[in-house]
Design a protein around this motif. Structure first.
Motif, PDB file in Angstrom:
ATOM      1  N   LYS A  73       0.810  -1.220   0.000  1.00  0.00           N
ATOM      2  CA  LYS A  73       0.000   0.000   0.000  1.00  0.00           C
ATOM      3  C   LYS A  73       0.841   1.268   0.000  1.00  0.00           C
TER       4      LYS A  73
ATOM      5  N   ASP B 186      -0.020  -3.011 -11.273  1.00  0.00           N
ATOM      6  CA  ASP B 186      -0.194  -2.640  -9.864  1.00  0.00           C
ATOM      7  C   ASP B 186      -0.422  -1.136  -9.732  1.00  0.00           C
TER       8      ASP B 186
ATOM      9  N   ALA C 182      -3.735   0.915  -8.588  1.00  0.00           N
ATOM     10  CA  ALA C 182      -3.634   1.843  -7.456  1.00  0.00           C
ATOM     11  C   ALA C 182      -4.189   3.209  -7.827  1.00  0.00           C
TER      12      ALA C 182
ATOM     13  N   ARG D 280      -7.914   3.097  -7.720  1.00  0.00           N
ATOM     14  CA  ARG D 280      -8.421   3.141  -6.340  1.00  0.00           C
ATOM     15  C   ARG D 280      -8.367   4.561  -5.783  1.00  0.00           C
TER      16      ARG D 280
ATOM     17  N   GLU E 260      -2.573  10.111  -1.011  1.00  0.00           N
ATOM     18  CA  GLU E 260      -2.469   8.781  -1.615  1.00  0.00           C
ATOM     19  C   GLU E 260      -1.571   8.817  -2.856  1.00  0.00           C
TER      20      GLU E 260
ATOM     21  N   LEU F 150       1.968   6.774  -3.607  1.00  0.00           N
ATOM     22  CA  LEU F 150       2.200   5.963  -4.804  1.00  0.00           C
ATOM     23  C   LEU F 150       3.444   6.431  -5.543  1.00  0.00           C
TER      24      LEU F 150
END
Length: 592
Positions: free
Chosen positions: A306, A335, A339, A342, A354, A358
């Motif tokens: 995460k 991936d 991400a 999301r 977020e 990332l």
């Protein structure tokens, strides 16, 4: 346990250690002086000792707030093994009335509770009637909304702590960036000058990051060359089952752990892993925080974690005993695409944070430089440029300028209508004629068959890099379309440096950087391990609770013949010497 006045004497008598490690002495000194402290210490640095030792030296009971029952029970076993009077007060304990009585009678050094219980009025009333020596808040990053494992009940602890203003409080964590640390201090009422940061480096862990290419085979290769227990993190419940089925073919015992299993099956699988000396467990991230197993030799990620904080904590479950261990992450461009999808679905206020997480992960996986340096800089440290124990430092990769290949790739995506997947784009660029390319008229495009033989091996890494940098995105049907970074690359305003893809190779067993428990194949060491295994089975505890491998290696090297000589080995405290000394001395004598 009787009170002891000198910390170093108590350290040696109880734990068998001749001296403190790192900042342990500073932390213990503050606790014994009645001060409030936040200790940020890497996993494996001995955080639990910082409250366990004072619990034997102070009058009263140390109340330890810990997030998971399994973690409490692991710590309970370890504390009892060195002679500390310890108990847990949890929903699964059948002796709760006895534990309350022992606390009120002053018969406990340590009392472990979950935050949900600690914040209740009933528990406050119990503490009012007893004597408290110290509050220890383990996994303290859970108190912060900025932390990656936020637990709301941790934020209810402050009234309990303030009810006993003269009792020292010690918060402990291994994973807290600067923002999270500041929040922990505020939420738990600890002054800023009470923070001790030991650093985040885990030098015994070798960090390796590899693009995915048949992940089960890649992880099977890792298992074959890395003896000892290991954890494989998989991103879905179904994925853990499938991975375990594949890895079972390696011959190693393999079990599964995820939230969809029956609670009794989860508990049995976890217990089997904790007690094993060679098991591999395939798990979702639901597994791990509750595990205090020191001899995990590798942690593999079959997909992107995460955040860097989560990656650091999950990899930190390897090598807690200080022996060499491996952390291997296998990632794919998809991936990052998932991400980003999301992130687009969370509330707008959380999206910038977020995206920053990332981006930090992207920098970690795509760097040609030192992985450890990127990790440590993320936590505010200024590490050396190289560490000597990550894949890029051990085998520095060559860097190539892939800008021209990236421009060809983006052009092919654009000219085919931004609707086809990576496999078809590669077919167009390499001139592989198919019914679909003929039907769509794509063989007449200027991008048809424009990739040279030298550029061919860069196509997959370039596609990954473009997705990682958000120059390409995947639509709901799996087709590739432009992202916000595409224009600058196409116009020559940005470049795409790329780590040259490594040649695929299989490595022999034992070459993976993990610790072989018995590197010299010493029959005495194996005899000591067998003795430890028998004692652990008899006592109903995991083998490492008796002694770590490092202690057995020292026994095999020094071959002590008397209890006094055995007691001088690091890790052999008085309680363990009394309980197990004769059994190990007999094994040594039999091999002399």
């Amino acid at each position: 346990m009787a009170a002891v006045s000198d910390p170093v004497s108590a350290l040696h008598r109880i734990f068998g250690f001749p001296a403190f490690r790192g900042v342990q002495e500073q932390v213990v000194a503050r606790v014994l002086a009645g001060q409030r402290t936040l200790a940020v210490m890497p996993t494996g640095a001995g955080k639990s000792l910082c409250y366990q030792l004072p619990s034997a030296m102070l009058e009263g009971t140390c109340v330890v707030v810990s997030p998971l029952i399994a973690l409490m029970h692991d710590q309970l076993r370890a504390a009892q093994a060195v002679g500390l009077r310890a108990a847990t007060l949890t929903s699964v304990d059948e002796n709760r009335a006895e534990t309350r009585g022992r606390f009120l009678d002053g018969d406990l050094d340590l009392l472990y509770v979950a935050p949900e219980r600690a914040s209740t009025g009933d528990f406050r009333d119990l503490l009012d009637r007893g004597r408290i020596a110290l509050f220890a808040i383990d996994e303290a990053h859970c108190v912060s909304e900025w932390g990656h494992d936020f637990r709301p009940d941790y934020r209810l602890l402050r009234p309990l702590l303030d009810r006993f203003p003269d009792v020292p409080r010690l918060a402990l964590t291994a994973t807290a960036d600067e923002h999270t640390r500041a929040d922990v201090l505020e939420q738990l009422g600890i002054p800023h000058d009470g923070m001790i940061v030991a650093g985040f480096d885990r030098p015994n862990i070798r960090y390796t990051i590899t693009p995915r290419d048949n992940t089960p085979r890649q992880i099977a290769d890792l298992i074959a060359r890395t003896p000892g227990p290991g954890i494989v993190y998989v991103q879905s419940r179904a994925g853990t089952e499938k991975m375990a089925e594949s890895l079972a073919r390696t011959g190693r015992p393999v079990r599964v752990y995820h939230a969809g299993l029956d609670a009794s099956v989860r508990a049995a699988n976890q217990a089997a892993f904790v007690e094993s000396e060679d098991m591999v467990i395939c798990a979702t991230i639901a597994f791990g925080m509750g595990i205090d197993k020191p001899d995990v030799r590798f942690v593999a990620h079959a997909g992107l974690p995460k955040s860097i904080e989560a990656y650091y904590q999950e990899t930190g479950r390897a090598g807690r005993d200080g022996d060499p261990a491996v952390a291997h992450l296998f990632w794919g461009a998809e991936d990052f695409a998932r991400a980003r999808q999301r992130i687009a679905e969370v509330e707008p206020a959380r999206q910038p944070g977020e995206r920053a997480r990332l981006t930090a992960l992207g920098a970690l996986v795509e760097t040609a430089g030192c992985r450890r340096a990127i990790l440590l800089r993320h936590f505010g440290e200024q590490p050396p440029e190289t560490c000597g124990n990550c894949d890029n430092c051990l085998n520095p990769p060559a860097a190539v300028d892939a800008t021209q290949v990236a421009q060809k790739y983006l052009s092919a995506v654009f000219r085919t209508g931004q609707m086809f997947g990576a496999g078809y784009i590669e077919q167009v660029l390499t001139g592989q004629s198919t019914e679909r390319s003929l039907m769509n008229g794509h063989e007449a495009l200027s991008v048809w068959n424009i990739v040279t033989a030298d550029e061919l091996r860069l196509l997959k890494p370039v596609a990954r890099a473009l997705l990682l940098k958000d120059a390409l995105r995947t639509n709901p049907h799996g087709g590739l379309e432009f992202g916000p970074s595409a224009r600058a690359l196409l116009k020559g305003e940005a470049t795409l440096p790329l780590v040259e893809p490594p040649k695929r190779e299989r490595r022999r067993r034992g070459a993976g950087g993990g610790a072989d428990a018995n590197p010299v194949d010493d029959p005495l060491f194996e005899g000591l391990r067998a003795c430890r295994r028998d004692l652990a089975k008899e006592q109903g505890v995991p083998p490492y609770v008796i002694f770590h491998d490092s202690v057995l290696r020292d026994m095999a090297a020094m071959r002590p013949a008397t209890p006094a000589a055995l007691g001088r080995i690091t890790g052999v405290g008085q309680r363990k010497l009394d309980a197990y000394g004769d059994a190990f001395l007999k094994v040594i004598a039999d091999h002399s």
